[in-house]
Scaffold this motif. Structure first.
Motif, mmCIF file in Angstrom:
data_model
loop_
_atom_site.group_PDB
_atom_site.id
_atom_site.type_symbol
_atom_site.label_atom_id
_atom_site.label_comp_id
_atom_site.label_asym_id
_atom_site.label_seq_id
_atom_site.Cartn_x
_atom_site.Cartn_y
_atom_site.Cartn_z
ATOM 1 N N PHE A 84 22.682 38.537 24.091
ATOM 2 C CA PHE A 84 24.324 38.742 24.241
ATOM 3 C C PHE A 84 25.021 37.705 24.891
ATOM 4 O O PHE A 84 24.887 37.190 25.513
ATOM 5 C CB PHE A 84 24.552 40.518 25.094
ATOM 6 C CG PHE A 84 24.322 41.828 24.778
ATOM 7 C CD1 PHE A 84 25.518 42.130 24.403
ATOM 8 C CD2 PHE A 84 22.920 42.335 25.104
ATOM 9 C CE1 PHE A 84 25.279 43.645 23.955
ATOM 10 C CE2 PHE A 84 23.266 43.792 23.844
ATOM 11 C CZ PHE A 84 23.722 44.224 23.761
ATOM 12 N N ASN A 85 26.308 37.411 24.059
ATOM 13 C CA ASN A 85 27.196 36.801 24.470
ATOM 14 C C ASN A 85 28.156 36.903 26.333
ATOM 15 O O ASN A 85 29.250 37.074 25.592
ATOM 16 C CB ASN A 85 28.131 36.271 23.609
ATOM 17 C CG ASN A 85 28.844 34.992 24.012
ATOM 18 O OD1 ASN A 85 28.569 34.160 24.839
ATOM 19 N ND2 ASN A 85 30.413 34.788 22.800
ATOM 20 N N THR A 86 26.923 36.862 27.325
ATOM 21 C CA THR A 86 27.951 37.682 28.397
ATOM 22 C C THR A 86 29.069 36.630 28.830
ATOM 23 O O THR A 86 29.591 37.151 29.564
ATOM 24 C CB THR A 86 26.877 37.167 29.175
ATOM 25 O OG1 THR A 86 26.372 36.418 29.510
ATOM 26 C CG2 THR A 86 25.778 38.632 28.920
ATOM 27 N N SER A 87 29.272 35.683 28.479
ATOM 28 C CA SER A 87 30.526 34.958 28.166
ATOM 29 C C SER A 87 31.605 35.372 27.120
ATOM 30 O O SER A 87 32.365 34.069 27.685
ATOM 31 C CB SER A 87 30.194 33.277 28.455
ATOM 32 O OG SER A 87 29.530 32.621 27.392
ATOM 33 N N GLY A 88 30.981 35.343 26.566
ATOM 34 C CA GLY A 88 32.331 35.941 25.698
ATOM 35 C C GLY A 88 33.543 37.045 26.052
ATOM 36 O O GLY A 88 33.238 37.894 26.671
ATOM 37 N N SER A 122 36.204 42.148 27.445
ATOM 38 C CA SER A 122 37.117 42.698 27.542
ATOM 39 C C SER A 122 36.251 44.403 27.739
ATOM 40 O O SER A 122 36.967 45.176 27.644
ATOM 41 C CB SER A 122 37.521 42.718 26.210
ATOM 42 O OG SER A 122 36.661 43.136 24.992
ATOM 43 N N MET A 123 35.139 44.667 26.724
ATOM 44 C CA MET A 123 34.597 45.936 26.550
ATOM 45 C C MET A 123 33.519 46.372 27.821
ATOM 46 O O MET A 123 32.761 47.321 27.341
ATOM 47 C CB MET A 123 33.337 45.624 25.568
ATOM 48 C CG MET A 123 33.929 45.682 23.888
ATOM 49 S SD MET A 123 32.525 44.891 22.602
ATOM 50 C CE MET A 123 32.164 46.841 22.675
ATOM 51 N N GLU A 124 33.229 45.371 28.674
ATOM 52 C CA GLU A 124 33.153 46.260 30.062
ATOM 53 C C GLU A 124 31.297 46.051 29.511
ATOM 54 O O GLU A 124 31.209 46.863 30.160
ATOM 55 C CB GLU A 124 33.453 46.580 30.714
ATOM 56 C CG GLU A 124 35.512 46.272 30.845
ATOM 57 C CD GLU A 124 35.818 47.423 31.848
ATOM 58 O OE1 GLU A 124 35.323 48.582 31.705
ATOM 59 O OE2 GLU A 124 36.914 47.348 32.383
ATOM 60 N N LEU A 125 30.442 45.096 29.147
ATOM 61 C CA LEU A 125 29.098 45.048 28.833
ATOM 62 C C LEU A 125 28.477 45.410 29.816
ATOM 63 O O LEU A 125 27.224 45.889 30.219
ATOM 64 C CB LEU A 125 29.276 45.245 27.166
ATOM 65 C CG LEU A 125 29.618 44.919 26.236
ATOM 66 C CD1 LEU A 125 29.112 44.420 24.897
ATOM 67 C CD2 LEU A 125 29.407 47.138 26.053
#
Length: 120
Positions: free
Chosen positions: A56-60, A65-68
């Motif tokens: 996952f691109n955690t810095s994207g 915005s999706m609060e993943l």
């Protein structure tokens, strides 16, 4: 080898320059237009030996915005793979895919190790 990248990403450009400097020929694949499928992601994940969260691109912006960060722990691995396959901007890049392994993100030592494994 296949380099799955975003041509406008500075890290991806750096990774491509690094490969070019070593004479490594790669097939380029734009992650925005050719996002990996669930099956490809599952294969990459299995061959990488990494935790799925590393994909996952955690810095994207989309991830945030999706609060993943809060949602992923409640999701199954299959749900996470399905989610990753919906948008290339969720996937950490670049991905270097070889016959013997997969590298996620650009870390020179890991990439060098993969290149050495791939050498004839």
């Amino acid at each position: 080898m296949v380099l799955i990248w975003h041509p406008n990403c500075s890290t991806c450009k750096k990774a491509k320059q690094w490969l070019d400097a070593r004479g490594v020929a790669c097939t380029l694949r734009d992650i925005r237009t050719e996002n990996p499928t669930v099956e490809e992601l599952r294969d990459f994940w299995n061959r990488s030996g990494l935790p799925l969260k590393r994909f996952f691109n955690t810095s994207g912006q989309l991830y945030r915005s999706m609060e993943l960060g809060a949602r992923l722990p409640q999701m199954s691995e299959e749900e996470q793979l399905e989610l990753l396959s919906t948008d290339g901007m969720l996937v950490r890049r670049p991905l270097l895919v070889g016959a013997r392994g997969v590298c996620v993100g650009f870390r020179e030592a890991e990439w060098q190790s993969l290149l050495e494994q791939e050498a004839p």
